[in-house]
Enzyme design. Sequence first.
Site, mmCIF file in Angstrom:
data_model
loop_
_atom_site.group_PDB
_atom_site.id
_atom_site.type_symbol
_atom_site.label_atom_id
_atom_site.label_comp_id
_atom_site.label_asym_id
_atom_site.label_seq_id
_atom_site.Cartn_x
_atom_site.Cartn_y
_atom_site.Cartn_z
ATOM 1 N N ALA A 251 4.922 3.000 -4.029
ATOM 2 C CA ALA A 251 4.122 2.070 -4.829
ATOM 3 C C ALA A 251 2.667 2.219 -4.400
ATOM 4 O O ALA A 251 2.383 2.686 -3.294
ATOM 5 C CB ALA A 251 4.586 0.645 -4.594
ATOM 6 N N LYS A 252 1.771 1.806 -5.293
ATOM 7 C CA LYS A 252 0.358 1.979 -4.967
ATOM 8 C C LYS A 252 -0.046 1.144 -3.756
ATOM 9 O O LYS A 252 -0.956 1.486 -3.026
ATOM 10 C CB LYS A 252 -0.502 1.588 -6.168
ATOM 11 C CG LYS A 252 -0.467 2.641 -7.264
ATOM 12 C CD LYS A 252 -1.518 2.368 -8.310
ATOM 13 C CE LYS A 252 -1.382 3.346 -9.462
ATOM 14 N NZ LYS A 252 -1.094 2.710 -10.735
ATOM 15 N N ARG A 253 0.665 0.023 -3.551
ATOM 16 C CA ARG A 253 0.278 -0.833 -2.423
ATOM 17 C C ARG A 253 0.606 -0.182 -1.072
ATOM 18 O O ARG A 253 0.098 -0.582 -0.043
ATOM 19 C CB ARG A 253 0.923 -2.215 -2.550
ATOM 20 C CG ARG A 253 2.417 -2.186 -2.617
ATOM 21 C CD ARG A 253 2.998 -3.570 -2.897
ATOM 22 N NE ARG A 253 4.434 -3.477 -3.064
ATOM 23 C CZ ARG A 253 5.054 -3.203 -4.202
ATOM 24 N NH1 ARG A 253 4.353 -3.042 -5.298
ATOM 25 N NH2 ARG A 253 6.362 -3.105 -4.268
ATOM 26 N N GLN A 255 0.001 2.821 1.008
ATOM 27 C CA GLN A 255 -0.973 3.917 0.994
ATOM 28 C C GLN A 255 -0.524 5.156 1.761
ATOM 29 O O GLN A 255 -1.185 6.185 1.709
ATOM 30 C CB GLN A 255 -2.313 3.421 1.560
ATOM 31 C CG GLN A 255 -3.085 2.568 0.555
ATOM 32 C CD GLN A 255 -3.335 3.315 -0.763
ATOM 33 O OE1 GLN A 255 -3.980 4.342 -0.785
ATOM 34 N NE2 GLN A 255 -2.775 2.810 -1.858
#
Length: 276
Positions: A251-253, A255
């Site tokens: 997920a983008k959260r 990193q």
Amino acid sequence: MPYRGRIAPTPTGHLHLGHARTFWIAQQRAQQAGGALILRDEDLDRDRCRPEYAQAMLEDLHWFGLRWQEGPDCGGPHAPYRQSERLPRYLEVWKKLAEQGCIYPSPQSRKDVQQALSAPHEEDSEPIFPIEFRPPAGIEQDATDPAGVNWRFRVPDGEEIVFLDGHYGEVRRVCGVDFGDFLVWRKDGFPSYELAVITDDHEMEITEVVRGEDLLTSTARQLLLYRALGWQPPAFFHCPLVRDAHGVRLAKRNQALSLRTLRDQGRTPEELRAHL
Ligand code: GLU
């Protein structure tokens, strides 16, 4: 028809290895078919999309080795390629759907919906919109604009939507069971993802949509929109999602596996592509 594919990232964070893999497959399929690849910036979420992410997105795509023939930084016959600049087009499609009588205004709040739901739903999946909130058919045909309220598509309950996916083969979803009346317009004045994406894929003459398997159910919703509008849908090819060492999808959260982080660690695109 010549092959036209697209990659359609949303600039709400930095792209990760999962995006890169899906986009790479999209590029390979376009190249193998001798067709074109289009980049579309899906920046409709005003609260979460940021210009610095959109800029980083272009840099990261280039770095990874992706090339497109139409898009935000190279133009093309179907410009603009940023969804935030295409609102008048979405509004026309909203009007067509309202005229067809297949959408309706839905003033219920999220809390109303939560309270009416009898069964808990998985956090990841959208709850089925309670049928008691669906108004009788016909009330929407006189509406001239969406006017500050949510609008939903009335799904044909019990109908099975079947499509042939290029990767997963036959996919089946039952209306009213796997998904319910879904949003087409938001009260904040913007179209939903489903409405925007079918408008663009249709206008940009996309012949095959390559994207993550998390959107398989969305494809069933989108096929209902294509049918309501009398449009020919593209072919679909959904890609398995990349998961981390614990089996959790990226997920983008998170990193850790963002392209930026990997680049800063000295990894090369060639190495990453070989790994994928
Ligand atoms: N913009 C969507 C996303 O980033 C992809 C939409 C699509 O490929 O249809 O999840």
